[in-house]
Design an enzyme around this catalytic site. Structure first.
Site, mmCIF file in Angstrom:
data_model
loop_
_atom_site.group_PDB
_atom_site.id
_atom_site.type_symbol
_atom_site.label_atom_id
_atom_site.label_comp_id
_atom_site.label_asym_id
_atom_site.label_seq_id
_atom_site.Cartn_x
_atom_site.Cartn_y
_atom_site.Cartn_z
ATOM 1 N N ASP A 1 34.783 75.477 -90.899
ATOM 2 C CA ASP A 1 33.815 74.729 -91.184
ATOM 3 C C ASP A 1 34.046 73.389 -90.477
ATOM 4 O O ASP A 1 34.766 72.656 -90.935
ATOM 5 C CB ASP A 1 33.457 74.340 -92.511
ATOM 6 C CG ASP A 1 31.792 73.557 -92.345
ATOM 7 O OD1 ASP A 1 31.604 73.161 -90.981
ATOM 8 O OD2 ASP A 1 31.226 73.054 -92.678
ATOM 9 N N ASP B 1 29.301 71.701 -84.140
ATOM 10 C CA ASP B 1 30.075 72.852 -85.241
ATOM 11 C C ASP B 1 30.067 74.288 -86.253
ATOM 12 O O ASP B 1 28.937 74.517 -85.538
ATOM 13 C CB ASP B 1 28.668 72.129 -86.264
ATOM 14 C CG ASP B 1 28.445 72.374 -88.195
ATOM 15 O OD1 ASP B 1 29.898 72.946 -88.619
ATOM 16 O OD2 ASP B 1 27.832 72.299 -89.237
#
Length: 326
Positions: free
Chosen positions: A15, A196
Protein backbone atom coordinates in the site's frame (compact mmCIF):
# COMPACT_ATOMS: atom_id res chain seq x y z
CA UNK A 1 7.15 -10.61 4.03
CA UNK A 2 9.16 -12.22 6.81
CA UNK A 3 8.93 -10.85 10.37
CA UNK A 4 11.22 -11.87 13.21
CA UNK A 5 14.25 -14.13 13.70
CA UNK A 6 13.70 -16.78 12.53
CA UNK A 7 11.20 -15.15 10.20
CA UNK A 8 7.50 -15.91 10.14
CA UNK A 9 6.06 -15.24 6.67
CA UNK A 10 2.99 -13.05 6.23
CA UNK A 11 0.93 -12.16 3.17
CA UNK A 12 0.62 -8.36 3.10
CA UNK A 13 -1.10 -5.84 0.84
CA UNK A 14 1.41 -3.44 -0.74
CA UNK A 15 0.00 0.00 0.00
CA UNK A 16 1.54 3.25 -1.21
CA UNK A 17 -1.50 5.05 0.22
CA UNK A 18 -0.54 4.33 3.83
CA UNK A 19 2.72 3.97 5.73
CA UNK A 20 2.20 1.66 8.70
CA UNK A 21 3.31 -1.94 8.34
CA UNK A 22 1.37 -4.43 10.41
CA UNK A 23 0.37 -8.07 10.65
CA UNK A 24 -2.20 -10.14 12.51
CA UNK A 25 -5.37 -9.75 10.44
CA UNK A 26 -5.06 -13.40 9.49
CA UNK A 27 -1.98 -15.12 10.87
CA UNK A 28 -1.21 -13.86 14.38
CA UNK A 29 2.01 -11.99 15.13
CA UNK A 30 4.73 -14.32 16.40
CA UNK A 31 7.32 -12.86 18.76
CA UNK A 32 10.92 -14.00 18.29
CA UNK A 33 14.38 -13.25 19.63
CA UNK A 34 14.54 -10.04 17.56
CA UNK A 35 11.19 -8.70 18.81
CA UNK A 36 11.31 -5.63 21.05
CA UNK A 37 8.28 -4.30 22.91
CA UNK A 38 7.75 -0.52 22.70
CA UNK A 39 4.86 -0.33 25.18
CA UNK A 40 2.90 1.79 22.70
CA UNK A 41 -0.43 1.23 20.99
CA UNK A 42 -0.97 1.71 17.25
CA UNK A 43 -4.15 2.05 15.22
CA UNK A 44 -5.01 3.09 11.66
CA UNK A 45 -8.32 3.71 9.90
CA UNK A 46 -8.44 2.94 6.18
CA UNK A 47 -11.03 3.63 3.51
CA UNK A 48 -12.28 0.06 3.83
CA UNK A 49 -11.24 -1.13 7.27
CA UNK A 50 -9.09 -0.56 10.34
CA UNK A 51 -6.66 -2.21 12.72
CA UNK A 52 -5.49 -1.58 16.27
CA UNK A 53 -2.95 -3.32 18.45
CA UNK A 54 0.56 -3.15 19.90
CA UNK A 55 3.63 -1.51 18.35
CA UNK A 56 6.81 -3.62 18.26
CA UNK A 57 10.15 -3.31 16.54
CA UNK A 58 11.44 -6.35 14.72
CA UNK A 59 13.48 -7.57 11.78
CA UNK A 60 11.71 -7.46 8.41
CA UNK A 61 12.79 -9.67 5.52
CA UNK A 62 11.51 -8.81 2.04
CA UNK A 63 13.29 -10.27 -0.94
CA UNK A 64 17.02 -9.90 -0.33
CA UNK A 65 16.53 -7.05 2.16
CA UNK A 66 16.89 -7.83 5.86
CA UNK A 67 15.93 -4.69 7.81
CA UNK A 68 16.39 -4.69 11.62
CA UNK A 69 14.60 -2.42 14.09
CA UNK A 70 11.53 -1.89 11.93
CA UNK A 71 8.41 -0.56 13.63
CA UNK A 72 5.57 -3.02 13.04
CA UNK A 73 2.04 -3.27 14.37
CA UNK A 74 0.58 -6.49 15.76
CA UNK A 75 -3.18 -6.33 15.34
CA UNK A 76 -5.39 -7.20 18.29
CA UNK A 77 -8.44 -6.30 16.24
CA UNK A 78 -8.91 -5.59 12.54
CA UNK A 79 -11.69 -5.35 9.99
CA UNK A 80 -11.77 -5.42 6.19
CA UNK A 81 -8.68 -7.55 5.57
CA UNK A 82 -10.06 -11.01 5.01
CA UNK A 83 -7.65 -13.24 3.08
CA UNK A 84 -4.50 -11.29 4.00
CA UNK A 85 -2.42 -10.83 7.14
CA UNK A 86 -2.03 -7.05 7.04
CA UNK A 87 -0.41 -4.20 5.15
CA UNK A 88 3.08 -3.28 3.96
CA UNK A 89 2.80 0.52 4.11
CA UNK A 90 5.34 2.27 1.88
CA UNK A 91 3.79 5.73 1.47
CA UNK A 92 5.04 9.05 2.93
CA UNK A 93 6.28 8.61 6.49
CA UNK A 94 4.19 11.52 7.82
CA UNK A 95 1.11 9.31 7.40
CA UNK A 96 2.25 7.38 10.50
CA UNK A 97 1.82 10.47 12.69
CA UNK A 98 -1.23 10.31 14.98
CA UNK A 99 -1.31 6.50 14.69
CA UNK A 100 0.66 5.83 17.89
CA UNK A 101 -0.39 6.40 21.50
CA UNK A 102 0.30 7.74 24.00
CA UNK A 103 2.75 9.92 21.98
CA UNK A 104 0.76 10.83 18.84
CA UNK A 105 3.74 12.77 17.44
CA UNK A 106 5.68 9.53 17.00
CA UNK A 107 6.79 8.90 13.41
CA UNK A 108 7.40 5.28 12.38
CA UNK A 109 9.93 5.12 9.51
CA UNK A 110 8.76 2.92 6.63
CA UNK A 111 10.82 -0.01 5.43
CA UNK A 112 12.07 2.18 2.55
CA UNK A 113 13.16 4.84 5.07
CA UNK A 114 14.95 2.31 7.29
CA UNK A 115 16.59 0.44 4.43
CA UNK A 116 18.00 3.74 3.11
CA UNK A 117 19.09 5.14 6.48
CA UNK A 118 20.83 1.85 7.31
CA UNK A 119 22.70 1.88 3.98
CA UNK A 120 20.94 -1.23 2.66
CA UNK A 121 19.77 0.57 -0.50
CA UNK A 122 21.53 3.34 -2.39
CA UNK A 123 18.51 5.50 -3.25
CA UNK A 124 15.56 6.59 -1.10
CA UNK A 125 12.95 5.28 -3.53
CA UNK A 126 10.89 2.30 -4.58
CA UNK A 127 10.00 1.26 -8.13
CA UNK A 128 6.65 -0.44 -8.57
CA UNK A 129 5.65 -2.69 -11.45
CA UNK A 130 2.36 -4.49 -12.02
CA UNK A 131 1.00 -6.32 -15.06
CA UNK A 132 -2.63 -6.84 -16.11
CA UNK A 133 -3.94 -10.29 -15.30
CA UNK A 134 -7.01 -12.44 -15.92
CA UNK A 135 -6.32 -14.80 -13.00
CA UNK A 136 -7.50 -14.45 -9.41
CA UNK A 137 -4.07 -15.47 -8.13
CA UNK A 138 -1.12 -14.22 -10.15
CA UNK A 139 2.43 -13.15 -9.32
CA UNK A 140 2.25 -10.07 -11.53
CA UNK A 141 4.07 -7.42 -9.51
CA UNK A 142 7.55 -6.38 -8.47
CA UNK A 143 8.92 -3.90 -5.94
CA UNK A 144 12.44 -2.56 -6.44
CA UNK A 145 13.70 -0.88 -3.28
CA UNK A 146 16.50 1.62 -3.84
CA UNK A 147 16.11 2.00 -7.58
CA UNK A 148 14.22 0.97 -10.68
CA UNK A 149 14.14 -2.10 -12.91
CA UNK A 150 14.70 -1.08 -16.54
CA UNK A 151 13.27 -4.39 -17.76
CA UNK A 152 9.86 -3.34 -16.39
CA UNK A 153 9.38 -0.12 -18.37
CA UNK A 154 9.87 1.31 -21.84
CA UNK A 155 11.31 4.68 -22.78
CA UNK A 156 12.23 7.09 -20.02
CA UNK A 157 10.66 7.83 -16.64
CA UNK A 158 8.88 11.17 -16.30
CA UNK A 159 9.44 12.59 -12.80
CA UNK A 160 7.18 15.26 -11.34
CA UNK A 161 7.15 16.94 -7.92
CA UNK A 162 4.51 15.79 -5.49
CA UNK A 163 1.51 18.10 -5.36
CA UNK A 164 1.28 20.82 -2.74
CA UNK A 165 -2.55 20.73 -2.79
CA UNK A 166 -4.11 19.32 0.38
CA UNK A 167 -5.23 16.66 1.18
CA UNK A 168 -3.59 14.93 -1.83
CA UNK A 169 -0.25 16.33 -0.60
CA UNK A 170 -0.43 14.06 2.44
CA UNK A 171 -0.12 11.00 0.16
CA UNK A 172 1.78 10.27 -3.06
CA UNK A 173 -0.16 13.04 -4.75
CA UNK A 174 0.40 14.54 -8.20
CA UNK A 175 -1.30 17.06 -10.48
CA UNK A 176 -2.84 15.72 -13.68
CA UNK A 177 -5.56 16.37 -16.23
CA UNK A 178 -7.55 13.77 -18.17
CA UNK A 179 -8.85 14.07 -21.72
CA UNK A 180 -10.79 11.62 -23.87
CA UNK A 181 -10.24 10.58 -27.46
CA UNK A 182 -8.54 12.22 -30.42
CA UNK A 183 -10.71 15.31 -29.90
CA UNK A 184 -9.17 15.59 -26.42
CA UNK A 185 -12.54 16.14 -24.76
CA UNK A 186 -12.04 17.47 -21.24
CA UNK A 187 -12.83 14.90 -18.54
CA UNK A 188 -10.84 16.31 -15.61
CA UNK A 189 -9.10 19.66 -15.62
CA UNK A 190 -5.61 19.91 -14.17
CA UNK A 191 -6.07 19.11 -10.50
CA UNK A 192 -4.62 17.17 -7.58
CA UNK A 193 -5.11 13.52 -6.68
CA UNK A 194 -3.12 10.48 -5.65
CA UNK A 195 -1.58 7.29 -6.97
CA UNK A 196 -2.43 4.30 -4.79
CA UNK A 197 -1.59 0.60 -4.98
CA UNK A 198 -4.19 0.00 -2.27
CA UNK A 199 -7.13 1.16 -4.42
CA UNK A 200 -8.51 -1.21 -7.04
CA UNK A 201 -10.32 1.10 -9.47
CA UNK A 202 -9.70 4.41 -11.24
CA UNK A 203 -11.67 6.91 -9.15
CA UNK A 204 -12.43 10.41 -10.44
CA UNK A 205 -14.50 13.37 -9.27
CA UNK A 206 -18.27 13.04 -9.71
CA UNK A 207 -18.55 15.73 -12.39
CA UNK A 208 -15.59 14.21 -14.28
CA UNK A 209 -17.20 10.78 -14.15
CA UNK A 210 -20.42 12.25 -15.56
CA UNK A 211 -18.47 13.67 -18.51
CA UNK A 212 -16.71 10.35 -19.06
CA UNK A 213 -19.91 8.28 -18.89
CA UNK A 214 -21.53 10.63 -21.39
CA UNK A 215 -18.53 10.60 -23.74
CA UNK A 216 -18.27 6.81 -23.95
CA UNK A 217 -22.00 6.03 -24.01
CA UNK A 218 -21.98 4.04 -20.77
CA UNK A 219 -24.98 3.09 -18.67
CA UNK A 220 -26.64 6.03 -16.93
CA UNK A 221 -26.41 4.28 -13.57
CA UNK A 222 -23.90 1.79 -12.14
CA UNK A 223 -24.79 -1.90 -12.11
CA UNK A 224 -26.57 -2.77 -8.85
CA UNK A 225 -24.51 -5.91 -8.18
CA UNK A 226 -20.97 -4.76 -8.98
CA UNK A 227 -21.30 -1.00 -8.55
CA UNK A 228 -19.58 -0.53 -11.92
CA UNK A 229 -20.85 1.25 -15.00
CA UNK A 230 -21.41 -0.91 -18.08
CA UNK A 231 -20.92 -0.33 -21.78
CA UNK A 232 -22.43 -2.13 -24.77
CA UNK A 233 -20.29 -4.17 -27.13
CA UNK A 234 -21.07 -1.65 -29.88
CA UNK A 235 -19.92 1.31 -27.79
CA UNK A 236 -16.87 -0.59 -26.58
CA UNK A 237 -15.87 -1.13 -30.21
CA UNK A 238 -15.91 2.66 -30.63
CA UNK A 239 -14.21 3.43 -27.31
CA UNK A 240 -11.18 5.75 -27.50
CA UNK A 241 -8.22 6.19 -25.18
CA UNK A 242 -8.06 8.35 -22.07
CA UNK A 243 -5.00 10.60 -21.88
CA UNK A 244 -3.53 11.25 -18.43
CA UNK A 245 -1.43 14.40 -18.69
CA UNK A 246 1.22 14.47 -15.95
CA UNK A 247 4.04 17.00 -16.12
CA UNK A 248 5.20 17.23 -19.72
CA UNK A 249 4.09 13.69 -20.58
CA UNK A 250 0.80 12.10 -21.61
CA UNK A 251 -0.01 8.51 -20.65
CA UNK A 252 -2.58 6.71 -22.78
CA UNK A 253 -5.06 4.41 -21.06
CA UNK A 254 -6.31 2.32 -23.96
CA UNK A 255 -9.91 1.15 -24.43
CA UNK A 256 -8.89 -2.34 -23.27
CA UNK A 257 -7.41 -0.90 -20.07
CA UNK A 258 -10.67 0.94 -19.30
CA UNK A 259 -12.66 -2.26 -18.75
CA UNK A 260 -12.64 -4.86 -16.00
CA UNK A 261 -10.98 -8.16 -17.07
CA UNK A 262 -13.91 -10.08 -18.54
CA UNK A 263 -12.47 -13.39 -17.31
CA UNK A 264 -12.92 -12.01 -13.77
CA UNK A 265 -16.49 -10.71 -14.13
CA UNK A 266 -17.97 -13.46 -12.01
CA UNK A 267 -15.34 -12.87 -9.28
CA UNK A 268 -17.01 -9.50 -8.56
CA UNK A 269 -20.55 -10.86 -8.89
CA UNK A 270 -20.93 -9.79 -12.51
CA UNK A 271 -22.19 -11.51 -15.65
CA UNK A 272 -19.89 -13.27 -18.10
CA UNK A 273 -21.15 -11.34 -21.12
CA UNK A 274 -21.25 -7.83 -19.60
CA UNK A 275 -18.54 -5.23 -20.19
CA UNK A 276 -17.79 -3.27 -17.01
CA UNK A 277 -15.85 0.00 -16.90
CA UNK A 278 -13.15 0.50 -14.24
CA UNK A 279 -13.67 4.26 -13.83
CA UNK A 280 -15.88 5.11 -10.87
CA UNK A 281 -16.94 7.91 -8.54
CA UNK A 282 -14.58 9.26 -5.89
CA UNK A 283 -17.62 10.79 -4.19
CA UNK A 284 -16.94 14.53 -4.43
CA UNK A 285 -16.91 17.27 -7.07
CA UNK A 286 -13.77 18.66 -8.68
CA UNK A 287 -11.92 21.02 -6.35
CA UNK A 288 -11.90 18.91 -3.21
CA UNK A 289 -8.10 18.68 -3.20
CA UNK A 290 -8.24 14.95 -3.92
CA UNK A 291 -10.04 14.65 -7.27
CA UNK A 292 -8.73 11.29 -8.49
CA UNK A 293 -7.10 8.06 -7.40
CA UNK A 294 -5.06 6.21 -10.01
CA UNK A 295 -5.49 2.72 -8.57
CA UNK A 296 -4.37 -0.76 -9.53
CA UNK A 297 -6.25 -0.88 -12.86
CA UNK A 298 -4.17 2.15 -13.89
CA UNK A 299 -0.89 0.95 -12.39
CA UNK A 300 -1.13 -2.35 -14.29
CA UNK A 301 -0.42 -0.34 -17.44
CA UNK A 302 2.36 2.00 -16.25
CA UNK A 303 5.56 1.86 -14.22
CA UNK A 304 5.54 3.93 -11.03
CA UNK A 305 8.35 5.29 -8.85
CA UNK A 306 7.97 6.95 -5.45
CA UNK A 307 11.13 8.86 -4.52
CA UNK A 308 10.68 9.77 -0.86
CA UNK A 309 14.08 11.45 -0.79
CA UNK A 310 13.22 14.09 -3.39
CA UNK A 311 9.42 14.17 -2.96
CA UNK A 312 8.87 13.11 -6.54
CA UNK A 313 6.78 10.56 -8.41
CA UNK A 314 7.85 8.98 -11.66
CA UNK A 315 5.88 7.31 -14.45
CA UNK A 316 6.74 5.39 -17.60
CA UNK A 317 5.07 3.21 -20.17
CA UNK A 318 5.57 -0.55 -20.15
CA UNK A 319 5.25 -3.45 -22.55
CA UNK A 320 1.73 -3.89 -21.13
CA UNK A 321 0.52 -0.32 -21.73
CA UNK A 322 -1.15 -1.38 -24.98
CA UNK A 323 -1.98 -4.98 -23.96
CA UNK A 324 -5.36 -6.44 -24.91
CA UNK A 325 -5.50 -8.61 -21.81
CA UNK A 326 -9.04 -7.65 -20.85
Amino acid sequence: VGVGTPATDYSLIVDIGSSNTWVGAGKAFQESCSTEITGQKVSVNYGSGFFSGELFTDTITIGSLVIPNQGIGAAATSEGFEGVDGILGIGPVDLTEDTVSPDVTTIIPTITDNAFSQGLISAHEVGISFEPTTALTSTNGELTFGGTDSSKFTGSITFVPLTTTSPASEFVGVDQSITYGTARKNILQSTAGIVDTGTTLLLIATDALDRYVDAVGASSEPDETTGLFTISAENFANLESLSFNIGDASFELTPNAQIWPRALNTAIGGNDDTIYLVANDIGSETGSGLDFINGMVWLERFYFVFNAGSDQAGFATTSFTDATTN
